[in-house]
Design an enzyme around this catalytic site. Structure first.
Site, PDB file in Angstrom:
ATOM      1  N   ALA A 137       0.864  -1.187   0.000  1.00 46.69           N
ATOM      2  CA  ALA A 137       0.000   0.000   0.000  1.00 46.69           C
ATOM      3  C   ALA A 137       0.895   1.229   0.000  1.00 46.69           C
ATOM      4  O   ALA A 137       2.076   1.160   0.378  1.00 46.69           O
ATOM      5  CB  ALA A 137      -0.919   0.002   1.213  1.00 46.69           C
ATOM      6  N   SER A 140       0.353   9.139   1.507  1.00 49.54           N
ATOM      7  CA  SER A 140       1.078  10.392   1.308  1.00 49.54           C
ATOM      8  C   SER A 140       2.297  10.495   2.213  1.00 49.54           C
ATOM      9  O   SER A 140       3.252  11.196   1.886  1.00 49.54           O
ATOM     10  CB  SER A 140       0.146  11.579   1.559  1.00 49.54           C
ATOM     11  OG  SER A 140      -0.401  11.503   2.865  1.00 49.54           O
ATOM     12  N   ALA A 142       3.728   7.503   4.054  1.00 55.16           N
ATOM     13  CA  ALA A 142       4.522   6.285   4.125  1.00 55.16           C
ATOM     14  C   ALA A 142       4.084   5.277   3.073  1.00 55.16           C
ATOM     15  O   ALA A 142       3.006   5.386   2.478  1.00 55.16           O
ATOM     16  CB  ALA A 142       4.426   5.672   5.516  1.00 55.16           C
ATOM     17  N   VAL A 144       4.006   0.892   2.451  1.00 56.46           N
ATOM     18  CA  VAL A 144       3.951  -0.338   3.243  1.00 56.46           C
ATOM     19  C   VAL A 144       4.436  -1.517   2.408  1.00 56.46           C
ATOM     20  O   VAL A 144       4.030  -1.676   1.241  1.00 56.46           O
ATOM     21  CB  VAL A 144       2.519  -0.588   3.755  1.00 56.46           C
ATOM     22  CG1 VAL A 144       2.459  -1.875   4.575  1.00 56.46           C
ATOM     23  CG2 VAL A 144       2.040   0.597   4.584  1.00 56.46           C
ATOM     24  N   LYS A 158       6.298  -0.239   7.556  1.00 53.57           N
ATOM     25  CA  LYS A 158       5.734   1.040   7.143  1.00 53.57           C
ATOM     26  C   LYS A 158       6.885   2.038   7.118  1.00 53.57           C
ATOM     27  O   LYS A 158       7.438   2.401   8.162  1.00 53.57           O
ATOM     28  CB  LYS A 158       4.650   1.490   8.122  1.00 53.57           C
ATOM     29  CG  LYS A 158       3.851   2.691   7.647  1.00 53.57           C
ATOM     30  CD  LYS A 158       2.672   2.953   8.581  1.00 53.57           C
ATOM     31  CE  LYS A 158       1.775   4.066   8.058  1.00 53.57           C
ATOM     32  NZ  LYS A 158       0.603   4.296   8.947  1.00 53.57           N
ATOM     33  N   ASP A 291      -9.688   7.641  13.018  1.00 58.05           N
ATOM     34  CA  ASP A 291     -10.015   7.423  11.608  1.00 58.05           C
ATOM     35  C   ASP A 291     -10.453   5.973  11.392  1.00 58.05           C
ATOM     36  O   ASP A 291      -9.820   5.222  10.643  1.00 58.05           O
ATOM     37  CB  ASP A 291      -8.798   7.745  10.748  1.00 58.05           C
ATOM     38  CG  ASP A 291      -9.159   7.954   9.282  1.00 58.05           C
ATOM     39  OD1 ASP A 291     -10.340   8.194   8.995  1.00 58.05           O
ATOM     40  OD2 ASP A 291      -8.248   7.879   8.433  1.00 58.05           O
TER      41      ASP A 291
END
Length: 555
Positions: A137, A140, A142, A144, A158, A291
């Site tokens: 993944a 903006s 980091a 992964v 990460k 979040d």
């Protein structure tokens, strides 16, 4: 801006880039109003693109979203925060900013690992038994990657994007200066400096990837006795500011509901367990995942739930948590006066109209109580209440915007899993438990004991404090300092007023005196008396002109 808000030389290039993007999306007037065009050498020098026309087919809120996405991670995250500020922005902007997404390209492995290998002093390829250089993944901040430790554990790495810190720091400095300008321009009720400060603190915390590990461990400790809630374990020997290493979470992504159903999981149970977990973080622990969207959740066997990505967390003080509880119960109990009182205390302003606000809140409560419980959306109810604040020009504290963001994400995710999900019913046990804790016999006894203890301490220390006060007074060291809020400014205005009043009296005296001299002397005046009368009239005219000019200058 250029006059009162200094800019570091290294920030001017970024300011020029930001100005160019805003102009290209049709916000040239904003750039001119802020004075940025003068700082960077004029509109034509900050962009080589054709400025957008207001009638080119996109609404202002759409152009703003596109501009923020092009401006990069700092402004995307700022826009995401502003998308929760129904107290500041109209609904059209709230809806459009809610669509903001990071648009980033993935970095090649060799480019990505430069800073982290320098910090750790090792080669990542050699440090792990296996490592996938293809990104799992990318965000903006980091990127992964999957890996396997030499001890056999499957983990994810990460890794922070190299070179991102100077860019974000420059953006944060610019945002801070713009906030200072907004405050100076009379927009203090929106708390621009507070928003900029808290946003900067949150983003800097997110840049330190080790902070995410500390947040995850704190939440994991809270759910140590809850087997169906899982938080990835942290491997501190490999974690630092530029990289963190955590367990690789297996399970079905929360964003793939078809796969969740295919796995035979109970969506109703998942919705209830997920809501209970986040509500426990909010109301019991006062430290919560800010979040909780489907991309940060995985579902597993036994209807287990794994939360990931604790880079953005919220924290409530005990007082703020209690105020939220009182607000919700005020709505339930139809206490419009209590709700209005809490809203005004959050706004920290004396400009609000309590009577009008109470009437508006009462109308809002009447609308809410007319909706069946199963159709009542807690996040929408809170958003509507915040919209009432916006209509009354009242702004929310920053920590509550994070809470509202979590509520909106949580309820949206719950209703995706179970259309009959009732957030109000899910929150009710937590609210009732808190009310009981605050009003139960044990709490009342503890408060009484603390009051008696404090009163006894005050009585025993009073003689000693009085003696100290008398000793200071006897030695002449006692000073009384009284500070009146904005007193100096009002004294200066009063001083100018008295000066003008005095000047007006002097002018009137000169006119009257000169007129009396001329009238008493008849038609034949000596040269000395004539000069005296003329000087009086001349002084009166000069003083009058000065007085009128001074009044006009101060508007």
């Amino acid at each position: 801006m250029s006059a009162g808000i200094p800019f570091a030389a290294q920030d001017l290039r970024r300011l020029a880039e930001i100005s160019g993007i805003l102009i290209a999306h049709g916000f040239g007037d904003l750039v001119r109003q802020l004075g940025a065009d003068k700082l960077v050498g004029g509109i034509r020098k900050v962009t080589h693109r054709e400025p957008a026309s207001p009638d080119h087919g996109l609404a202002p809120e759409e152009r703003l979203r596109l501009a923020l996405e092009e401006l990069g991670p700092t402004f995307v995250k700022l826009g995401q925060i502003l998308s929760t500020r129904a107290d500041l922005l109209p609904s059209a902007y709230i809806a459009e900013l809610g669509r903001l997404r990071d648009k980033v390209r993935t970095l090649d492995w060799e480019d990505l690992i430069v800073e982290v290998e320098a910090e750790l002093g090792i080669s990542l390829i050699d440090a792990f038994d296996a490592l996938d250089t293809t990104p799992l993944a990318a965000g903006s901040i980091a990127q992964v990657h999957r890996a396997r430790l030499k001890t056999g554990e499957e983990v994810v790495l990460k890794i922070r994007r190299p070179g991102i810190v100077p860019v974000i720091e420059a953006d944060l400095r610019l945002i801070g200066r713009l906030a200072s300008l907004a405050e100076a321009e009379g927009l203090g009720r929106f708390r621009p400096i507070e928003i900029a400060t808290e946003f900067s603190r949150s983003l800097r915390s997110e840049l330190d990837l080790a902070n995410e590990c500390r947040n995850a461990e704190r939440v994991a400790t809270s759910f140590a006795d809850t087997p169906y809630i899982r938080i990835p374990a942290v491997y501190w020997q490999w974690s630092c500011e530029n990289m963190n290493v955590q367990d690789h979470v297996t399970g079905v992504p929360g964003s793939d509901l078809a796969a969740v159903r295919a796995a035979g999981l109970d969506l109703t149970v998942l919705a209830r367990r997920g809501a209970d977990a986040v509500l426990k973080m909010i109301f019991a622990d006062r430290f919560y995942h800010a979040d909780p969207h489907p991309g940060n959740v995985f579902y597993g066997p036994g209807n287990g739930i794994s939360f990931i990505d604790f880079g953005m967390v919220g924290q409530l003080t005990r007082q703020r948590r209690d105020e939220v509880v009182d607000l919700l119960f005020g709505v339930v109990e139809k206490r419009a006066d209590k709700v209005a009182e809490i809203l005004l205390s959050w706004a920290r302003t004396d400009d609000g109209d309590p009577v009008r606000l109470t009437a508006e809140v009462e109308r809002f409560i009447d609308r809410v109580h007319g909706v069946p419980l199963g159709q009542l959306h807690l996040s929408r109810m809170i958003s509507d209440l915040v919209a009432v604040m916006r209509e009354h020009r009242l702004a929310l504290p920053y920590d509550l915007t994070m809470l509202i963001k979590a509520f909106i994400s949580l309820e949206g995710m719950g209703r995706e899993l179970d259309p009959d999900f009732d957030m109000v019913s899910a929150a009710q046990p937590f609210l009732e438990d808190l009310v009981w804790q605050r009003s139960g016999p044990g709490t009342l006894l503890r408060r009484a004991r603390e009051g008696v203890s404090d009163g006894f301490g005050l009585m025993t220390e009073l003689p000693r404090d009085l003696r100290k006060l008398l000793d200071v007074a006897q030695t002449g060291r006692l000073k009384l300092h009284i500070e009146l809020d904005q007193g100096e400014r009002y004294l200066k205005r009063f001083d100018r007023l008295m000066a003008r009043l005095t000047m007006g009296v002097v002018i009137a005296a000169l006119i009257i005196g000169s007129s009396i001299v001329m009238a008493a002397s008849g038609n034949e005046l000596s040269i000395g008396v004539s000069v005296f009368a003329l000087l009086g009239f001349f002084g009166a005219v000069t003083g009058g002109i000065w007085l009128l000019w001074a009044i006009w200058r101060d508007r």
